[in-house]
Write a protein that holds these residues in place. Structure first.
Motif, PDB file in Angstrom:
ATOM      1  N   GLN A 178      -5.836  -4.052  -8.779  1.00 27.92           N
ATOM      2  CA  GLN A 178      -7.181  -3.549  -8.500  1.00 27.92           C
ATOM      3  C   GLN A 178      -7.212  -2.027  -8.486  1.00 27.92           C
ATOM      4  OE1 GLN A 178      -7.965  -5.540  -4.810  1.00 27.92           O
ATOM      5  NE2 GLN A 178      -8.463  -7.493  -5.783  1.00 27.92           N
ATOM      6  N   ARG A 179      -6.150  -1.410  -7.979  1.00 30.72           N
ATOM      7  CA  ARG A 179      -6.097   0.050  -7.977  1.00 30.72           C
ATOM      8  C   ARG A 179      -6.000   0.580  -9.426  1.00 30.72           C
ATOM      9  NH1 ARG A 179      -6.705  -1.995  -4.027  1.00 30.72           N
ATOM     10  NH2 ARG A 179      -8.808  -1.573  -4.747  1.00 30.72           N
ATOM     11  N   VAL A 212       0.830  -1.201   0.000  1.00 29.06           N
ATOM     12  CA  VAL A 212       0.000   0.000   0.000  1.00 29.06           C
ATOM     13  C   VAL A 212       0.868   1.256   0.000  1.00 29.06           C
ATOM     14  CG1 VAL A 212      -1.691   1.325   1.325  1.00 29.06           C
ATOM     15  CG2 VAL A 212      -1.939  -1.157   1.113  1.00 29.06           C
ATOM     16  N   TRP A 265      -3.689  -6.515  -5.261  1.00 30.10           N
ATOM     17  CA  TRP A 265      -4.123  -5.224  -4.739  1.00 30.10           C
ATOM     18  C   TRP A 265      -3.766  -4.064  -5.672  1.00 30.10           C
ATOM     19  CZ3 TRP A 265      -2.282  -0.501  -3.012  1.00 30.10           C
ATOM     20  CH2 TRP A 265      -3.189   0.267  -2.268  1.00 30.10           C
TER      21      TRP A 265
END
Length: 269
Positions: free
Chosen positions: A118-119, A78, A115
């Motif tokens: 997906q962003r 992240v 992840w």
């Protein structure tokens, strides 16, 4: 029109083991490779108006955007993604970069799952996406076209006449170094990609992964490696397309000099 291409950003490389110690503002306190990102972004922001190398002539026009061919992050975390967005933004006004960004993922972005992918899908409408700049059609195929990507590409191209110029870009290599030993190479994906585009006018494919520059032909299509931020090949590609020709020039943002250029005709005289 003019656009830029860059690969292998690897935000997170050189980050501290304890991510809680990351600075609150990555733009004023760069970590890891981020000083390199400041340099390449500054050069991209200011390249319009500069003279091309002598074989090409003319001046660089204002670019429509920047294509990123994957490995945006080192581990798909992240915090790495947040730093990527702080530097590169999306539409040309959220980060340091002053032009729109069209990114795809690489293998490093998938280390801990989907992840980051997906962003990207949230920002651009899907894992794979396409758009038009005037008469030029561009297609982002992520890490590389898998079953879903090949189906997307076939459906996408079905809406375009055979003479429409097309640019494809993704992360993994088609030939040469680092083109084997991965899911894309070990299956039949490359052969199926060739069949999907064989009746269309693909004028260029761009990919990363090798952290190098290069130009080769694959199935009759020109393939370009633009350079990388990680490691020592600090170049990006400057692409200019008209109705009659296409040029690709690589700019070394460490040496502040053109490193290579090539031009080809798109129509017969």
């Amino acid at each position: 029109m003019t656009f830029f291409v860059l690969s292998d950003l690897h935000f997170g490389f050189g980050f501290p083991d304890d991510l809680n110690t990351l600075p609150a503002n990555p733009l004023t306190q760069p970590v890891g490779l981020e000083r390199d990102h400041q340099r390449v972004i500054a050069k991209m922001n200011g390249l319009a108006g500069q003279t091309y190398p002598p074989p090409l002539g003319g001046k660089v026009q204002m670019p429509r955007g920047l294509l990123l061919t994957g490995d945006l992050t080192e581990w798909g975390r992240v915090e790495e993604w947040q730093h990527f967005v702080a530097y590169y933004g999306l539409h040309g006004h959220e980060g340091l970069l002053k032009i729109p960004v069209f990114e795809g993922i690489g293998n490093h972005d998938r280390v801990h799952g989907p992840w980051v992918e997906q962003r990207v899908a949230e920002r651009h409408g899907g894992r794979f996406y396409s758009w038009d700049w005037d008469d030029l059609h561009l297609v982002s195929l992520g890490e590389a076209p898998d079953d879903e990507g090949l189906a997307f590409l076939a459906n996408d191209l079905a809406h375009y006449a055979a003479d429409v110029p097309i640019v494809l870009y993704f992360h993994l290599a088609l030939e040469g170094p680092w083109s084997t030993g991965n899911w894309f190479a070990d299956g039949d994906f490359r052969n199926r990609l060739g069949k999907t585009i064989e009746k269309h006018r693909v004028i260029a494919i761009f990919h990363g992964h090798h952290h190098a520059t290069g130009h080769y032909r694959w199935n009759g299509v020109d393939v370009y490696k633009p350079g990388a931020v990680k490691n020592s090949t600090h170049t990006f590609s400057v692409v200019h397309v008209t109705d009659s020709k296409m040029s690709v020039a690589r700019y070394d943002y460490e040496a502040n000099a053109w490193e290579w250029s090539d031009e080809k005709k798109l129509v017969a005289e």
